[in-house]
Design a protein around this motif. Sequence first.
Motif, PDB file in Angstrom:
ATOM      1  N   UNK A  92      10.589  36.882  -8.031  1.00 40.90           N
ATOM      2  CA  UNK A  92      10.402  38.201  -8.176  1.00 40.90           C
ATOM      3  C   UNK A  92       9.968  39.283  -7.004  1.00 40.90           C
ATOM      4  N   UNK A  93      10.006  38.686  -5.896  1.00 50.68           N
ATOM      5  CA  UNK A  93       9.904  39.545  -4.532  1.00 50.68           C
ATOM      6  C   UNK A  93       8.328  39.692  -4.101  1.00 50.68           C
ATOM      7  N   UNK A  94       7.502  38.614  -4.578  1.00 50.95           N
ATOM      8  CA  UNK A  94       6.159  38.800  -4.039  1.00 50.95           C
ATOM      9  C   UNK A  94       6.028  38.936  -2.707  1.00 50.95           C
ATOM     10  N   UNK A  95       6.903  37.922  -1.797  1.00 51.75           N
ATOM     11  CA  UNK A  95       6.694  38.011  -0.252  1.00 51.75           C
ATOM     12  C   UNK A  95       7.234  39.316   0.238  1.00 51.75           C
ATOM     13  N   UNK A  96       8.449  39.825  -0.423  1.00 53.48           N
ATOM     14  CA  UNK A  96       9.114  40.819   0.138  1.00 53.48           C
ATOM     15  C   UNK A  96       8.604  42.157  -0.021  1.00 53.48           C
ATOM     16  N   UNK A  97       7.602  42.329  -0.955  1.00 59.22           N
ATOM     17  CA  UNK A  97       7.022  43.383  -1.176  1.00 59.22           C
ATOM     18  C   UNK A  97       5.895  43.752   0.070  1.00 59.22           C
ATOM     19  N   UNK A  98       5.161  42.917   0.468  1.00 57.37           N
ATOM     20  CA  UNK A  98       4.233  43.311   1.577  1.00 57.37           C
ATOM     21  C   UNK A  98       4.941  43.296   3.005  1.00 57.37           C
ATOM     22  N   UNK A  99       5.928  42.474   2.883  1.00 59.19           N
ATOM     23  CA  UNK A  99       6.841  42.464   4.052  1.00 59.19           C
ATOM     24  C   UNK A  99       7.647  43.809   4.172  1.00 59.19           C
ATOM     25  N   UNK A 100       8.131  44.602   3.035  1.00 64.32           N
ATOM     26  CA  UNK A 100       8.795  45.700   3.070  1.00 64.32           C
ATOM     27  C   UNK A 100       7.825  46.848   3.502  1.00 64.32           C
ATOM     28  N   UNK A 101       6.259  46.380   2.993  1.00 63.78           N
ATOM     29  CA  UNK A 101       5.214  47.828   3.355  1.00 63.78           C
ATOM     30  C   UNK A 101       4.983  47.719   5.068  1.00 63.78           C
ATOM     31  N   UNK A 102       5.356  46.502   5.645  1.00 69.79           N
ATOM     32  CA  UNK A 102       4.992  46.379   6.963  1.00 69.79           C
ATOM     33  C   UNK A 102       6.375  47.393   7.628  1.00 69.79           C
ATOM     34  N   UNK A 103       7.513  46.957   7.211  1.00 67.62           N
ATOM     35  CA  UNK A 103       8.448  47.671   7.595  1.00 67.62           C
ATOM     36  C   UNK A 103       8.482  49.121   7.597  1.00 67.62           C
ATOM     37  N   UNK A 104       7.804  49.358   6.414  1.00 61.56           N
ATOM     38  CA  UNK A 104       7.722  51.085   5.871  1.00 61.56           C
ATOM     39  C   UNK A 104       6.840  51.849   6.816  1.00 61.56           C
ATOM     40  N   UNK A 105       5.839  50.925   7.189  1.00 62.63           N
ATOM     41  CA  UNK A 105       4.872  51.660   8.152  1.00 62.63           C
ATOM     42  C   UNK A 105       4.951  51.261   9.528  1.00 62.63           C
ATOM     43  N   UNK A 106       6.263  51.013   9.807  1.00 56.23           N
ATOM     44  CA  UNK A 106       6.705  50.515  11.353  1.00 56.23           C
ATOM     45  C   UNK A 106       5.824  49.467  12.017  1.00 56.23           C
ATOM     46  N   UNK A 107       5.067  48.710  11.384  1.00 61.53           N
ATOM     47  CA  UNK A 107       4.302  47.669  12.115  1.00 61.53           C
ATOM     48  C   UNK A 107       4.579  46.366  10.971  1.00 61.53           C
ATOM     49  N   UNK A 108       5.345  45.162  11.708  1.00 60.11           N
ATOM     50  CA  UNK A 108       5.807  44.311  10.715  1.00 60.11           C
ATOM     51  C   UNK A 108       4.482  43.508  10.276  1.00 60.11           C
ATOM     52  N   UNK A 109       4.620  42.925   9.211  1.00 59.70           N
ATOM     53  CA  UNK A 109       3.340  42.167   8.570  1.00 59.70           C
ATOM     54  C   UNK A 109       3.527  40.751   9.248  1.00 59.70           C
ATOM     55  N   UNK A 110       2.518  40.036   9.458  1.00 60.27           N
ATOM     56  CA  UNK A 110       2.614  38.819   9.835  1.00 60.27           C
ATOM     57  C   UNK A 110       2.350  37.831   8.702  1.00 60.27           C
ATOM     58  N   UNK A 111       3.425  36.968   8.633  1.00 64.10           N
ATOM     59  CA  UNK A 111       3.450  36.248   7.235  1.00 64.10           C
ATOM     60  C   UNK A 111       3.221  34.787   7.812  1.00 64.10           C
ATOM     61  N   UNK A 112       1.909  34.250   7.277  1.00 61.35           N
ATOM     62  CA  UNK A 112       1.388  33.062   7.428  1.00 61.35           C
ATOM     63  C   UNK A 112       1.524  31.953   6.254  1.00 61.35           C
ATOM     64  N   UNK A 113       2.265  30.818   6.453  1.00 60.44           N
ATOM     65  CA  UNK A 113       2.352  30.138   5.258  1.00 60.44           C
ATOM     66  C   UNK A 113       1.345  29.009   5.478  1.00 60.44           C
ATOM     67  N   UNK A 114       0.684  29.136   4.119  1.00 58.75           N
ATOM     68  CA  UNK A 114      -0.696  28.294   3.668  1.00 58.75           C
ATOM     69  C   UNK A 114      -0.212  26.917   3.422  1.00 58.75           C
ATOM     70  N   UNK A 115      -0.725  25.880   3.959  1.00 62.39           N
ATOM     71  CA  UNK A 115      -0.428  24.679   3.957  1.00 62.39           C
ATOM     72  C   UNK A 115      -1.330  23.803   2.944  1.00 62.39           C
ATOM     73  N   UNK A 116      -0.698  22.924   2.095  1.00 62.69           N
ATOM     74  CA  UNK A 116      -1.618  22.063   1.176  1.00 62.69           C
ATOM     75  C   UNK A 116      -2.689  21.473   1.914  1.00 62.69           C
ATOM     76  N   UNK A 117      -2.712  21.016   3.042  1.00 61.48           N
ATOM     77  CA  UNK A 117      -3.678  20.173   4.002  1.00 61.48           C
ATOM     78  C   UNK A 117      -4.795  21.191   4.387  1.00 61.48           C
ATOM     79  N   UNK A 118      -4.792  22.568   3.929  1.00 62.52           N
ATOM     80  CA  UNK A 118      -5.908  23.342   4.607  1.00 62.52           C
ATOM     81  C   UNK A 118      -7.139  23.427   3.577  1.00 62.52           C
TER      82      UNK A 118
END
Length: 511
Positions: A225-251
């Motif tokens: 439903x676009x959960x990750x793409x929304x904050x990604x688009x926010x970063x593009x909109x403010x001209x500062x790319x969002x940092x995407x950190x993939x959470x791991x099950x081992x954390x």
Amino acid sequence: MVEFSRYYIEFLRTFFSNIWLFLTRLWEAFSNLLVHDIIGYFEYLINSSNKFNLLDWITEVVVLIINLAFITFVVLRAIQLFRKYIRFTRREIEKDSLLEEISMLNVKTAELIDEKNKILAIKVGTASSYAEKEGEFGLKDSDKKKTVAPSRFAKLISVDEEYKTKITSIVMEPEDMVTLPELVSRFIGFTASQLHLYYAEREIRAFFAGMATSKILILQGISGTGKTSLPYAIGKFFKNDSAIISVQPSWRDRAEMIGYLNEFTKRFNETDFLKALYESTYREDINIIILDEMNLARIEYYFAEFLSIMEMPNVNEWKIDVVPDIWENDPQNFKEGKILVPQNLWFVGTANRDDSTFTITDKVYDRAITVEMNYRAEYIDAPYTEAVDMSYDYLEHLFREGIKANPMDSKLMDKIIKVDDFIAKMFKITFGNRILKQLKAFVPAYVACGGTDLEAIDYFLSMKVLRKFETLNLSFLKQEVAQLIALFNKLFGKDTFSISIGYLTELLKTV
């Protein structure tokens, strides 16, 4: 002596003859059981069967089948037990061999450690000799600086180098100085025209109002439903790319997310999260760190320190410990081994609800603003829309002015208190001071973004309070839930709280 010898020889003859007699009789018993007696059984059956009628023959066949089945069961069971015994014995033997191998490895490890210590001692001795020579030949201080070891933070030092000559101040053009409603519509137009992503106004209002309320946002809902793409688009909109950190099950703790100091190499194992956090300390615009699939591990484990420090009223105390000591060549924006979490940074987590994820606890939900995303927005034919150059100070100014200009009506607050009293009485769930404080910021910010106060309250209550109903046994509370729906209609108008009423209706369908 002769008499004792006769006695002992007679004793041995008698003893071994008894053993032979025992084995002979045991063999005779087995042969009678398995051969002679079986033949006798059949002979006796043949002699007796001359007098059998039809019913006797049927009974004989049935009894014979039962006896054969019983004997077969006993034999098979004995074989199974024997196999289990063999496997158990083999497993114990393997365990013993493994223990022996582990003991040998421990001995070898101890020898290797001793050897490593000897090598380190040799290196230390060499370094000392070099230092003595340095003093003997009188090397200059400028020459000594050339021998300084590299920093233990390679990635963060590279950030320092990058921003030495980089201009970080934000110059806003007149067309970028928009209001909050214009910011919402411009973002929707930007994502539709440039990224081909489509969002409903209610979701974007809730997202920006959430940014005005908390530094932690959670986007949850079904997959796709676009959960990750929304904050990604926010970063593009403010001209500062969002940092995407993939959470791991081992954390399991913060070291998985921030990194840790390797005591052997004396280098810090830096993570992308730490680099993004550190880089935000140099910037003056809006920064987003996305914790993708944040509930694959327990959030209150690896994110606990951030949850705690962001509760402090003094933002100058939002410091994260990175290292316990201070080195001269540590990153420039370190303060006594700590990083100050800047105010221009937001943490946005995405969360799915399925069997592969952990339940998000109240400790996390209460501190974050949740945006539910269960449906894809319809296609929007928007004209080409540019991104914005916007500083954090300007966005924060918009939030402050929006909250100040749209204070919550006292009558609405009285109605919310009535809802709180009813829920506390019937369901033993209360809002709490933290949730009420967030409500007084979220609702005015949502209204400032172009929404209505009733729509904001409806959205907020469904995400922050009614969500806790999932832990209740609603099969025994159907009447109370119906009364709560009636209270919503009475206080706020019939069907005005469509989100909350729809949520409660769906919950009742599951019981």
